[in-house]
Design a protein around this motif. Sequence first.
Motif, PDB file in Angstrom:
ATOM      1  N   PRO A  34       0.475  -1.409  -0.491  1.00 25.37           N
ATOM      2  CA  PRO A  34      -0.024  -0.168  -0.388  1.00 25.37           C
ATOM      3  C   PRO A  34       0.783   1.441   0.337  1.00 25.37           C
ATOM      4  O   PRO A  34       1.933   1.377   0.622  1.00 25.37           O
ATOM      5  CB  PRO A  34      -0.750  -0.091   1.264  1.00 25.37           C
ATOM      6  CG  PRO A  34       0.333  -1.237   2.188  1.00 25.37           C
ATOM      7  CD  PRO A  34       0.688  -1.982   1.409  1.00 25.37           C
ATOM      8  N   HIS A  35       0.593   2.177  -0.619  1.00 27.51           N
ATOM      9  CA  HIS A  35       0.863   3.533  -0.914  1.00 27.51           C
ATOM     10  C   HIS A  35       0.107   5.020  -1.145  1.00 27.51           C
ATOM     11  O   HIS A  35      -0.970   4.283  -2.202  1.00 27.51           O
ATOM     12  CB  HIS A  35       2.801   3.190  -1.817  1.00 27.51           C
ATOM     13  CG  HIS A  35       1.132   3.033  -3.474  1.00 27.51           C
ATOM     14  ND1 HIS A  35       1.237   1.741  -3.484  1.00 27.51           N
ATOM     15  CD2 HIS A  35       1.831   3.812  -4.032  1.00 27.51           C
ATOM     16  CE1 HIS A  35       1.664   1.389  -4.721  1.00 27.51           C
ATOM     17  NE2 HIS A  35       1.808   2.971  -5.187  1.00 27.51           N
ATOM     18  N   ALA A  36       0.484   6.027  -0.554  1.00 25.06           N
ATOM     19  CA  ALA A  36      -0.302   6.522  -1.459  1.00 25.06           C
ATOM     20  C   ALA A  36       0.963   8.188  -2.047  1.00 25.06           C
ATOM     21  O   ALA A  36       1.251   8.748  -3.060  1.00 25.06           O
ATOM     22  CB  ALA A  36      -0.962   6.840  -0.441  1.00 25.06           C
ATOM     23  N   CYS A  37       0.955   8.997  -1.161  1.00 31.33           N
ATOM     24  CA  CYS A  37       2.506  10.139  -1.456  1.00 31.33           C
ATOM     25  C   CYS A  37       3.624   9.733  -2.246  1.00 31.33           C
ATOM     26  O   CYS A  37       4.194  10.675  -3.075  1.00 31.33           O
ATOM     27  CB  CYS A  37       2.204  10.928   0.035  1.00 31.33           C
ATOM     28  SG  CYS A  37       3.637  10.376   1.049  1.00 31.33           S
ATOM     29  N   THR A  38       3.849   8.896  -1.644  1.00 39.04           N
ATOM     30  CA  THR A  38       4.965   7.858  -2.372  1.00 39.04           C
ATOM     31  C   THR A  38       6.279   9.089  -1.631  1.00 39.04           C
ATOM     32  O   THR A  38       7.363   9.395  -2.575  1.00 39.04           O
ATOM     33  CB  THR A  38       5.336   8.105  -3.877  1.00 39.04           C
ATOM     34  OG1 THR A  38       5.044   9.241  -3.954  1.00 39.04           O
ATOM     35  CG2 THR A  38       4.412   6.961  -3.582  1.00 39.04           C
ATOM     36  N   HIS A  39       6.177   9.810  -1.199  1.00 36.42           N
ATOM     37  CA  HIS A  39       7.544  11.110  -0.903  1.00 36.42           C
ATOM     38  C   HIS A  39       7.363  11.027   1.016  1.00 36.42           C
ATOM     39  O   HIS A  39       7.507  12.846   1.458  1.00 36.42           O
ATOM     40  CB  HIS A  39       6.812  12.497  -0.968  1.00 36.42           C
ATOM     41  CG  HIS A  39       7.233  12.642  -2.834  1.00 36.42           C
ATOM     42  ND1 HIS A  39       6.202  12.148  -3.393  1.00 36.42           N
ATOM     43  CD2 HIS A  39       8.527  13.095  -3.114  1.00 36.42           C
ATOM     44  CE1 HIS A  39       6.942  12.688  -4.927  1.00 36.42           C
ATOM     45  NE2 HIS A  39       7.780  12.796  -4.266  1.00 36.42           N
ATOM     46  N   GLY A  40       6.809   9.848   1.479  1.00 39.93           N
ATOM     47  CA  GLY A  40       7.001  10.080   3.194  1.00 39.93           C
ATOM     48  C   GLY A  40       6.291  10.812   4.165  1.00 39.93           C
ATOM     49  O   GLY A  40       6.557  11.024   5.207  1.00 39.93           O
ATOM     50  N   THR A  41       5.640  11.528   3.928  1.00 36.04           N
ATOM     51  CA  THR A  41       4.618  12.011   4.968  1.00 36.04           C
ATOM     52  C   THR A  41       3.293  11.522   5.310  1.00 36.04           C
ATOM     53  O   THR A  41       2.726  12.296   5.973  1.00 36.04           O
ATOM     54  CB  THR A  41       4.077  13.484   3.410  1.00 36.04           C
ATOM     55  OG1 THR A  41       3.375  12.795   2.438  1.00 36.04           O
ATOM     56  CG2 THR A  41       5.094  14.560   3.607  1.00 36.04           C
TER      57      THR A  41
END
Length: 338
Positions: A34-41
């Motif tokens: 699972p992932h959404a922003c892909t920028h650690g936020t």
Amino acid sequence: TTHTITVEPLGTELQCREDQSILDACLRNGVWLPHACTHGTCGTCKAQVLDGDIDLGDASPYALLESERDDGAALMCVATPRDDVVIEGDVDIEDGITMYPVRDFSGTVAALDEIAPGVRRLVIDLDEPMEFNAGQYVQLNLPDGDNRPYSIANAPHETGRIELHIKRTENGVATAGWVFDGLAAGDEVTLSGPYGKFYFRPGREKPVLLLGSGTGLAPLVSILKTIMAIEDEEGEWEHEVVMYHGVATSADLYDREWFEALAGERDWFTYRPAVSREQFDGRQGRVPALLAQDYPRAGGNVAYICGNPAMVEDTMRALMKARLFPRDIYREDFFDAA
Ligand code: FES
């Protein structure tokens, strides 16, 4: 240097470079985390590191708490391996859903049009077709080597092209500096995808609420066009689909004629503009407020929300107040990419 990542509970082994995020290596090797922003936020990609040494990368202290770090958790979208690593992640995929591996794509700009003040529709003809689920997004590579996420606004069955809705942000390197200045039809572009866990679940037999603000409409249009394709293929679609588009003024209601025509043709579809800064159809208000008026009870629906974080939060709250439970709500927090 590459290291071996073992993903539990699958036991799958794959290779990851030292400069590559573990999430990226997994998605490119067909292991879907699972992932959404892909920028650690956002914290969506949090997983446990069972063994081996990693660099935690640029993980936001809010998305990954100190105590979680101490317990061996990490954000896979920014974590890179320093050693062979064993992780345990939430690898479950719902029944009936196929997740497609992330790949790199190249293509040509087929069209770039201003569709509302400060909003452009970018259509890219891909050199190779991309498979994705309606609602997912791509990372568009910028001329300077950076990238920005944009939701795909066309339906998955149109695999050879990708349509994106891009809002201009002042001083944005991707938008003001490129898409709104310089990029033109015929230009070559590169991107990667598909990404994200916001996608249509066609198997859920319920009326659908599509709730978007601004260019957050894009993934909802992909879902809408997917439903149209299901109807065309199977001869019927028996659930109501109601789409709200939240904008400031009626000039921002891009593709309005198209949605109105569609609502005239397909009796299951309703289009409801939510204009907040002027009267429209005798109404004025943001999506959460109009929704609360229209749906004192929302139970029995399945909702897909995409917009800026405040809109998504307020819309969630309006739905839950109307007795729609979180299991029937899918959300995408959409940050206008600079
Ligand atoms: Fe958002 Fe990793 S923190 S996907």
